[in-house]
Scaffold this motif. Structure first.
Motif, PDB file in Angstrom:
ATOM      1  N   THR A  28      65.733 -36.288  50.077  1.00  0.00           N
ATOM      2  CA  THR A  28      65.549 -34.443  49.127  1.00  0.00           C
ATOM      3  C   THR A  28      66.081 -36.082  48.263  1.00  0.00           C
ATOM      4  O   THR A  28      67.254 -36.924  47.707  1.00  0.00           O
ATOM      5  CB  THR A  28      66.784 -34.274  49.615  1.00  0.00           C
ATOM      6  N   GLU A  29      65.445 -35.489  46.546  1.00  0.00           N
ATOM      7  CA  GLU A  29      66.011 -36.645  45.548  1.00  0.00           C
ATOM      8  C   GLU A  29      67.246 -36.408  45.443  1.00  0.00           C
ATOM      9  O   GLU A  29      67.592 -37.475  44.882  1.00  0.00           O
ATOM     10  CB  GLU A  29      64.560 -35.618  44.435  1.00  0.00           C
ATOM     11  N   GLU A  30      68.045 -34.922  44.903  1.00  0.00           N
ATOM     12  CA  GLU A  30      69.290 -34.562  45.719  1.00  0.00           C
ATOM     13  C   GLU A  30      69.991 -35.537  45.619  1.00  0.00           C
ATOM     14  O   GLU A  30      70.543 -35.910  45.273  1.00  0.00           O
ATOM     15  CB  GLU A  30      69.205 -33.180  45.718  1.00  0.00           C
ATOM     16  N   VAL A  31      69.889 -35.403  47.344  1.00  0.00           N
ATOM     17  CA  VAL A  31      71.190 -36.365  48.240  1.00  0.00           C
ATOM     18  C   VAL A  31      71.312 -37.963  47.983  1.00  0.00           C
ATOM     19  O   VAL A  31      71.840 -38.298  47.382  1.00  0.00           O
ATOM     20  CB  VAL A  31      69.974 -36.004  49.034  1.00  0.00           C
ATOM     21  N   LEU A  32      69.951 -38.056  47.677  1.00  0.00           N
ATOM     22  CA  LEU A  32      69.675 -39.460  47.625  1.00  0.00           C
ATOM     23  C   LEU A  32      70.544 -39.841  45.557  1.00  0.00           C
ATOM     24  O   LEU A  32      71.231 -40.499  45.490  1.00  0.00           O
ATOM     25  CB  LEU A  32      68.267 -40.174  47.426  1.00  0.00           C
ATOM     26  N   ALA A  33      69.839 -38.886  44.990  1.00  0.00           N
ATOM     27  CA  ALA A  33      70.710 -39.052  43.707  1.00  0.00           C
ATOM     28  C   ALA A  33      72.122 -38.914  44.200  1.00  0.00           C
ATOM     29  O   ALA A  33      72.926 -39.737  43.139  1.00  0.00           O
ATOM     30  CB  ALA A  33      70.164 -38.014  42.673  1.00  0.00           C
ATOM     31  N   ALA A  62      57.440 -30.774  54.047  1.00  0.00           N
ATOM     32  CA  ALA A  62      58.780 -31.298  54.067  1.00  0.00           C
ATOM     33  C   ALA A  62      59.119 -32.387  52.953  1.00  0.00           C
ATOM     34  O   ALA A  62      60.201 -32.808  52.743  1.00  0.00           O
ATOM     35  CB  ALA A  62      58.362 -32.122  54.751  1.00  0.00           C
ATOM     36  N   GLY A  63      57.830 -32.717  52.377  1.00  0.00           N
ATOM     37  CA  GLY A  63      58.323 -33.876  50.710  1.00  0.00           C
ATOM     38  C   GLY A  63      58.190 -35.089  51.237  1.00  0.00           C
ATOM     39  O   GLY A  63      57.276 -35.361  52.458  1.00  0.00           O
ATOM     40  N   ALA A  64      59.251 -36.186  51.239  1.00  0.00           N
ATOM     41  CA  ALA A  64      58.923 -37.586  50.692  1.00  0.00           C
ATOM     42  C   ALA A  64      60.512 -37.602  52.190  1.00  0.00           C
ATOM     43  O   ALA A  64      61.388 -37.121  52.508  1.00  0.00           O
ATOM     44  CB  ALA A  64      59.915 -37.914  49.821  1.00  0.00           C
ATOM     45  N   CYS A  65      59.216 -38.315  52.714  1.00  0.00           N
ATOM     46  CA  CYS A  65      60.044 -39.122  54.414  1.00  0.00           C
ATOM     47  C   CYS A  65      59.954 -40.367  55.020  1.00  0.00           C
ATOM     48  O   CYS A  65      58.746 -41.334  54.037  1.00  0.00           O
ATOM     49  CB  CYS A  65      59.358 -37.509  55.645  1.00  0.00           C
ATOM     50  N   VAL A  66      60.476 -41.396  55.571  1.00  0.00           N
ATOM     51  CA  VAL A  66      61.123 -42.143  56.236  1.00  0.00           C
ATOM     52  C   VAL A  66      59.483 -42.145  56.980  1.00  0.00           C
ATOM     53  O   VAL A  66      59.304 -41.384  57.440  1.00  0.00           O
ATOM     54  CB  VAL A  66      62.278 -42.774  56.797  1.00  0.00           C
ATOM     55  N   ALA A  67      58.727 -43.468  56.994  1.00  0.00           N
ATOM     56  CA  ALA A  67      57.873 -43.164  57.113  1.00  0.00           C
ATOM     57  C   ALA A  67      57.767 -43.837  58.702  1.00  0.00           C
ATOM     58  O   ALA A  67      58.583 -44.475  59.134  1.00  0.00           O
ATOM     59  CB  ALA A  67      56.638 -44.641  56.495  1.00  0.00           C
ATOM     60  N   GLU A  68      56.952 -43.598  59.444  1.00  0.00           N
ATOM     61  CA  GLU A  68      57.010 -44.572  60.794  1.00  0.00           C
ATOM     62  C   GLU A  68      55.862 -45.000  61.251  1.00  0.00           C
ATOM     63  O   GLU A  68      54.626 -44.043  61.376  1.00  0.00           O
ATOM     64  CB  GLU A  68      57.093 -42.806  61.452  1.00  0.00           C
ATOM     65  N   PRO A  69      55.658 -46.034  61.468  1.00  0.00           N
ATOM     66  CA  PRO A  69      54.697 -47.197  61.461  1.00  0.00           C
ATOM     67  C   PRO A  69      54.478 -47.000  62.911  1.00  0.00           C
ATOM     68  O   PRO A  69      55.128 -46.803  64.133  1.00  0.00           O
ATOM     69  CB  PRO A  69      55.498 -48.800  61.012  1.00  0.00           C
ATOM     70  N   THR A  70      52.794 -47.105  63.345  1.00  0.00           N
ATOM     71  CA  THR A  70      52.839 -47.693  64.755  1.00  0.00           C
ATOM     72  C   THR A  70      52.482 -48.972  65.275  1.00  0.00           C
ATOM     73  O   THR A  70      52.826 -49.921  64.330  1.00  0.00           O
ATOM     74  CB  THR A  70      51.010 -47.166  64.221  1.00  0.00           C
ATOM     75  N   GLU A  71      52.803 -49.272  66.437  1.00  0.00           N
ATOM     76  CA  GLU A  71      52.769 -50.607  66.675  1.00  0.00           C
ATOM     77  C   GLU A  71      51.930 -51.685  66.551  1.00  0.00           C
ATOM     78  O   GLU A  71      51.557 -52.646  66.659  1.00  0.00           O
ATOM     79  CB  GLU A  71      53.242 -50.143  68.332  1.00  0.00           C
ATOM     80  N   GLN A  72      50.493 -50.691  66.237  1.00  0.00           N
ATOM     81  CA  GLN A  72      49.295 -51.292  65.192  1.00  0.00           C
ATOM     82  C   GLN A  72      49.851 -51.716  63.976  1.00  0.00           C
ATOM     83  O   GLN A  72      49.264 -52.994  63.785  1.00  0.00           O
ATOM     84  CB  GLN A  72      48.111 -50.315  65.535  1.00  0.00           C
ATOM     85  N   GLU A  73      50.282 -51.256  63.436  1.00  0.00           N
ATOM     86  CA  GLU A  73      50.751 -51.603  61.959  1.00  0.00           C
ATOM     87  C   GLU A  73      51.332 -52.663  61.823  1.00  0.00           C
ATOM     88  O   GLU A  73      51.357 -53.135  60.474  1.00  0.00           O
ATOM     89  CB  GLU A  73      51.180 -50.605  61.395  1.00  0.00           C
ATOM     90  N   ALA A  74      52.719 -52.332  62.592  1.00  0.00           N
ATOM     91  CA  ALA A  74      53.316 -53.770  62.889  1.00  0.00           C
ATOM     92  C   ALA A  74      52.890 -54.534  63.107  1.00  0.00           C
ATOM     93  O   ALA A  74      53.070 -56.112  62.612  1.00  0.00           O
ATOM     94  CB  ALA A  74      55.401 -53.259  64.178  1.00  0.00           C
ATOM     95  N   ALA A  75      51.887 -54.557  64.101  1.00  0.00           N
ATOM     96  CA  ALA A  75      51.381 -56.137  64.476  1.00  0.00           C
ATOM     97  C   ALA A  75      50.444 -56.459  64.000  1.00  0.00           C
ATOM     98  O   ALA A  75      50.386 -57.986  63.262  1.00  0.00           O
ATOM     99  CB  ALA A  75      50.432 -55.676  66.092  1.00  0.00           C
ATOM    100  N   ASP A  76      49.709 -55.917  63.301  1.00  0.00           N
ATOM    101  CA  ASP A  76      49.543 -55.859  61.828  1.00  0.00           C
ATOM    102  C   ASP A  76      49.989 -56.683  60.841  1.00  0.00           C
ATOM    103  O   ASP A  76      49.826 -58.106  60.000  1.00  0.00           O
ATOM    104  CB  ASP A  76      48.325 -55.253  60.636  1.00  0.00           C
ATOM    105  N   LEU A  77      51.196 -56.831  60.260  1.00  0.00           N
ATOM    106  CA  LEU A  77      51.957 -57.833  59.283  1.00  0.00           C
ATOM    107  C   LEU A  77      52.162 -59.102  59.961  1.00  0.00           C
ATOM    108  O   LEU A  77      52.077 -59.903  59.075  1.00  0.00           O
ATOM    109  CB  LEU A  77      53.788 -56.791  59.804  1.00  0.00           C
ATOM    110  N   LEU A  78      52.743 -58.790  61.118  1.00  0.00           N
ATOM    111  CA  LEU A  78      52.617 -60.808  61.970  1.00  0.00           C
ATOM    112  C   LEU A  78      51.620 -61.139  61.680  1.00  0.00           C
ATOM    113  O   LEU A  78      51.538 -62.439  61.354  1.00  0.00           O
ATOM    114  CB  LEU A  78      53.395 -60.162  63.402  1.00  0.00           C
TER     115      LEU A  78
END
Length: 231
Positions: A28-33, A62-78
């Motif tokens: 939330t913008e207000e909380v982060l600020a 819901a607005g802005a949220c921290v992403a929840e990457p998949t296992e495949q997305e994590a493997a792609d990074l490596l």
């Protein structure tokens, strides 16, 4: 004094990587600020940047949220790192400055010294600085940025086991620097590829609080409705 958005972005990103802001949690913008002692304007700009980088998603209702990457997305990074880090080392062999080389050599000396003493915490920090400096030495802003984002995301998604032989790890770092110093791009690429492939085996997906399975994410598509340009 107006706090630069990039400073706020760095602070939020660091907290996401450290787990202060949990995956899937609302931002939330207000909380982060309030948390970072700034107005909502730099927070809004920072969230837009972090969304483009893949750390944040914007969900309907819901607005802005921290992403929840998949296992495949994590493997792609490596896999991406295995391809990009050798490229960066090859470019660094042709484009590095004397200042880059001085820092790299200094880090190797410190790393080898700490490896003999068995100080794993120092080694982890020194290893990060080594690869950050090597990325900066490649002389390409786009490649440096891509490598930096990869390191942040991999740190966020993976726990890394300490190498069985820290001395061997730092010997590989030394071989990379030797190749870069000689301007031997092919050698720098080959040694870095070997080093990166070996390091990949030490990565383990971070576990859920229950500790019984790797963290996963829903695969449903979320509508992105944050206004403004995508970076």
């Amino acid at each position: 004094m107006r706090i630069p958005a990039h400073s706020v972005c760095t602070a939020i990103r660091d907290d996401i990587v450290a787990g202060v802001h949990e995956r899937g949690s609302r931002l939330t913008e207000e909380v982060l600020a309030r948390r970072y002692g700034v107005s909502r304007v730099p927070v809004r700009e920072a969230l837009r940047t972090l969304e483009a980088e893949g750390f944040v998603v914007t969900r309907r209702h819901a607005g802005a949220c921290v992403a929840e990457p998949t296992e495949q997305e994590a493997a792609d990074l490596l896999e991406m790192r295995v391809l990009l880090e050798p490229l960066g080392a090859s470019r660094a062999a042709r484009r590095r400055t004397d200042a880059h080389l001085k820092v790299l050599r200094g880090l190797v000396r410190l790393g080898q010294e700490r490896a003999r003493r068995g100080n794993s915490e120092d080694l982890r920090s020194l290893g990060g600085w080594f690869h950050e400096t090597l990325a900066q030495a490649c002389g390409s802003h786009s490649l440096t940025s891509a490598l930096t984002q990869l390191r942040h995301k991999i740190t966020w998604m993976y726990a890394v086991q300490a190498p069985a032989s820290p001395a061997d790890c730092w010997a590989e770092h030394g071989a990379i620097v030797d190749a870069v110093a000689r301007g031997d791009g092919e050698r720098a690429r080959a040694v870095t590829a070997l080093h990166t492939e070996r390091a990949t085996a030490a990565h383990r997906l971070r576990l859920t609080p229950a500790g019984d399975r790797p963290e996963r994410v829903r695969n449903s598509q979320h509508v992105v409705n944050m206004p403004g340009p995508r970076h």
